[in-house]
Design an enzyme around this catalytic site. Structure first.
Site, PDB file in Angstrom:
ATOM      1  N   LYS A  72      -2.749  -2.640   4.230  1.00  0.00           N
ATOM      2  CA  LYS A  72      -3.169  -1.320   3.764  1.00  0.00           C
ATOM      3  C   LYS A  72      -3.776  -0.542   4.923  1.00  0.00           C
ATOM      4  O   LYS A  72      -4.664  -1.047   5.624  1.00  0.00           O
ATOM      5  CB  LYS A  72      -4.210  -1.464   2.645  1.00  0.00           C
ATOM      6  CG  LYS A  72      -3.652  -2.049   1.358  1.00  0.00           C
ATOM      7  CD  LYS A  72      -2.686  -1.106   0.677  1.00  0.00           C
ATOM      8  CE  LYS A  72      -2.250  -1.643  -0.684  1.00  0.00           C
ATOM      9  NZ  LYS A  72      -1.186  -0.816  -1.290  1.00  0.00           N
ATOM     10  N   GLU A 105       8.309  -7.668  -3.362  1.00  0.00           N
ATOM     11  CA  GLU A 105       6.879  -7.423  -3.106  1.00  0.00           C
ATOM     12  C   GLU A 105       6.091  -8.411  -3.946  1.00  0.00           C
ATOM     13  O   GLU A 105       6.160  -8.398  -5.179  1.00  0.00           O
ATOM     14  CB  GLU A 105       6.491  -5.987  -3.473  1.00  0.00           C
ATOM     15  CG  GLU A 105       4.994  -5.777  -3.314  1.00  0.00           C
ATOM     16  CD  GLU A 105       4.564  -4.323  -3.310  1.00  0.00           C
ATOM     17  OE1 GLU A 105       5.281  -3.473  -3.860  1.00  0.00           O
ATOM     18  OE2 GLU A 105       3.469  -4.058  -2.745  1.00  0.00           O
ATOM     19  N   GLU A 115       7.296   4.637  -5.051  1.00  0.00           N
ATOM     20  CA  GLU A 115       6.623   4.040  -6.201  1.00  0.00           C
ATOM     21  C   GLU A 115       6.034   5.106  -7.124  1.00  0.00           C
ATOM     22  O   GLU A 115       5.678   4.801  -8.261  1.00  0.00           O
ATOM     23  CB  GLU A 115       5.548   3.047  -5.739  1.00  0.00           C
ATOM     24  CG  GLU A 115       4.358   3.678  -5.070  1.00  0.00           C
ATOM     25  CD  GLU A 115       3.371   2.644  -4.532  1.00  0.00           C
ATOM     26  OE1 GLU A 115       3.690   2.030  -3.495  1.00  0.00           O
ATOM     27  OE2 GLU A 115       2.321   2.441  -5.152  1.00  0.00           O
ATOM     28  N   GLU A 165       4.843   2.796   4.715  1.00  0.00           N
ATOM     29  CA  GLU A 165       5.017   3.105   3.286  1.00  0.00           C
ATOM     30  C   GLU A 165       4.093   4.233   2.855  1.00  0.00           C
ATOM     31  O   GLU A 165       2.912   4.249   3.219  1.00  0.00           O
ATOM     32  CB  GLU A 165       4.725   1.832   2.493  1.00  0.00           C
ATOM     33  CG  GLU A 165       4.819   1.965   0.982  1.00  0.00           C
ATOM     34  CD  GLU A 165       4.738   0.596   0.321  1.00  0.00           C
ATOM     35  OE1 GLU A 165       5.265  -0.393   0.885  1.00  0.00           O
ATOM     36  OE2 GLU A 165       4.133   0.496  -0.766  1.00  0.00           O
ATOM     37  N   ASP A 218       1.000   0.365   4.686  1.00  0.00           N
ATOM     38  CA  ASP A 218       1.075   1.174   3.455  1.00  0.00           C
ATOM     39  C   ASP A 218      -0.146   2.078   3.395  1.00  0.00           C
ATOM     40  O   ASP A 218      -1.270   1.594   3.298  1.00  0.00           O
ATOM     41  CB  ASP A 218       1.107   0.236   2.247  1.00  0.00           C
ATOM     42  CG  ASP A 218       1.194   0.980   0.919  1.00  0.00           C
ATOM     43  OD1 ASP A 218       1.226   2.228   0.921  1.00  0.00           O
ATOM     44  OD2 ASP A 218       1.235   0.298  -0.121  1.00  0.00           O
ATOM     45  N   HIS A 249       9.015  -1.636  -5.606  1.00  0.00           N
ATOM     46  CA  HIS A 249       7.564  -1.767  -5.725  1.00  0.00           C
ATOM     47  C   HIS A 249       7.273  -2.672  -6.913  1.00  0.00           C
ATOM     48  O   HIS A 249       7.890  -2.530  -7.967  1.00  0.00           O
ATOM     49  CB  HIS A 249       6.964  -0.375  -5.961  1.00  0.00           C
ATOM     50  CG  HIS A 249       5.498  -0.381  -6.246  1.00  0.00           C
ATOM     51  ND1 HIS A 249       4.969  -0.270  -7.520  1.00  0.00           N
ATOM     52  CD2 HIS A 249       4.432  -0.485  -5.411  1.00  0.00           C
ATOM     53  CE1 HIS A 249       3.652  -0.284  -7.454  1.00  0.00           C
ATOM     54  NE2 HIS A 249       3.295  -0.424  -6.193  1.00  0.00           N
ATOM     55  N   ASP A 260       9.715   1.407  -8.829  1.00  0.00           N
ATOM     56  CA  ASP A 260       9.090   0.319  -9.588  1.00  0.00           C
ATOM     57  C   ASP A 260       9.842   0.205 -10.913  1.00  0.00           C
ATOM     58  O   ASP A 260       9.957   1.195 -11.642  1.00  0.00           O
ATOM     59  CB  ASP A 260       7.608   0.634  -9.825  1.00  0.00           C
ATOM     60  CG  ASP A 260       6.862  -0.547 -10.414  1.00  0.00           C
ATOM     61  OD1 ASP A 260       7.340  -1.136 -11.405  1.00  0.00           O
ATOM     62  OD2 ASP A 260       5.788  -0.880  -9.889  1.00  0.00           O
TER      63      ASP A 260
HETATM   64 CA    CA Z   1       2.453   0.830  -2.055  1.00  0.00          CA
END
Ligand code: CA
Length: 377
Positions: free
Chosen positions: A166, A330, A246, A220, A194, A296, A269
């Site tokens: 992240k 993922e 996502e 991302e 991300d 996702h 997703d």
């Molecule tokens: Ca994400």
């Protein structure tokens, strides 16, 4: 066969410590599961991504339209719900609610015919999916460079060949975190970042240029999902592949992303973008546009199982021998007490690889005691 009942299950579990992405801190995990019953005793399960209370209201509002309908008519039912809500819900929680219903119908269909969902989607190209570890979030009251390095090294020790960090906590801090994680995992493990759409294109380009040297497999959600021009600007300015999607919905939403060539990797997703029916169509569109599809996944064993069935039938990114590059699962490694508790057999990885369920439907069984234990209502 007729649909006799549609139930929602809103679940919640407290975490042992708060975690943060660039979207903010959270200390609970929730889930919204859909259970569809039939007059032949076959029961299907689905899951909705998104705010559980609102997606539950959507599913409960739609439920009367489904009662008495044939659950095998997945395409008809999808179109019926979408058309009736088109004026009010082309994106967001309406489509998330529809996604959970659609997944449950596919589970019923697989159980009815006695085959796994991936067989109904066209047949599996692969029996196992390479997973990447999603984690490396921020915690409170510690030095991130230390715990991020430790956590990343732990994933490599478990056998993961790819991990996702992240970012979005400030460009300078993100550069340090990226360097520390790259050093911890070594040169051969894939590293993705991300930003959870926290940057504008100026900041995203700046970060991208500063971390290009760390061999980043994708960047991302660099910018907000509405900012298509920003996506294109970031994609043009840096050499790192751009991922996102996502927060996008249905083939109509993804058409705009594909036509504008905003993405290298699309991440619909399955529990949000329209379920298995819609995400197979989005996957076919992605292939047409030469965009990779890596879903996702952020939910319970139901979301993971549904994603595995779609991943089993997706085309490889590259077809060259000897080893085609296949789409990744993922695999969320952050704390979520609901994730494996609600299925009787946890969906686990072995050295970073997850088997596609083989049983009828989604190939999972639901633990009703766990549902009662985590019920929010
Ligand atoms: Ca994400």
């Amino acid at each position: 066969m007729k649909i006799t009942n549609v139930r929602t299950h809103v679940l919640q579990a407290a975490l042992s410590e708060p975690l943060a992405s660039a979207r903010g801190w959270y200390d609970t995990r929730t889930a919204m599961l859909v259970e569809i019953e039939t007059d032949q005793g076959v029961v299907g399960w689905g899951e909705c991504y998104g705010p559980a209370g609102i997606t539950a209201a959507v599913v409960e509002s739609v439920a009367p339209w489904l009662i008495g309908g044939d659950p095998l008519r997945t395409e008809y039912l999808w179109q019926m719900i979408y058309a009736r809500l088109r004026d009010h819900g082309q994106k967001g929680v309406v489509i998330e609610g529809l996604s959970g219903i659609d997944i449950a119908l596919w589970d019923i269909k697989g159980k009815h015919f006695g085959v796994p969902v991936h067989q109904l989607l066209g047949g599996a190209l692969r029996t196992h999916i390479v997973a990447y570890a999603t984690g490396l979030q921020r915690r409170q009251a510690e030095d991130p460079t230390r715990y991020l390095a430790e956590e990343a090294a732990g994933y490599v020790a478990e056998g993961f060949s790819a991990v996702k960090l992240k970012v979005g906590f400030g460009v300078e801090e993100d550069v340090v975190a990226t360097r520390v994680v790259r050093e911890a995992i070594g040169p051969t493990v894939s590293l993705m970042v991300d930003a959870n759409h926290t940057f504008d294109s100026v900041a995203a380009i700046r970060l991208g240029r500063m971390i290009e040297k760390y061999d980043i497999s994708w960047f991302e959600e660099p910018v907000p999902p509405e900012d298509l021009a920003g996506y294109c600007a970031v994609k043009a300015a840096i050499s790192i592949p751009i991922a996102g999607g996502e927060c996008e919905f249905t083939r109509f939403g993804f058409r705009n992303l594909f036509v504008s060539r905003a993405l290298d990797i699309a991440q619909p997703d399955i529990c949000a973008a329209g379920g298995l029916s819609e995400c197979k169509k989005i996957a076919d569109m992605a292939e047409v546009f030469g965009v990779r599809y890596t879903p996702h996944v952020w939910g319970t064993g139901i979301a993971i199982a549904a994603s595995l069935h779609l991943l089993a039938v997706l085309p490889p990114h590259t077809r060259s021998s000897p080893v085609p590059v296949a789409p990744l699962l993922e695999f969320d490694r952050t704390e979520n007490p609901l994730r494996q508790a609600i299925v009787t057999e946890p969906i686990e990885h072995t050295r970073g690889i997850v088997p596609v369920p083989k049983g009828p439907g989604l190939g999972i069984e639901i633990d009703r005691k766990a549902l009662a234990r985590f019920s929010r209502r």
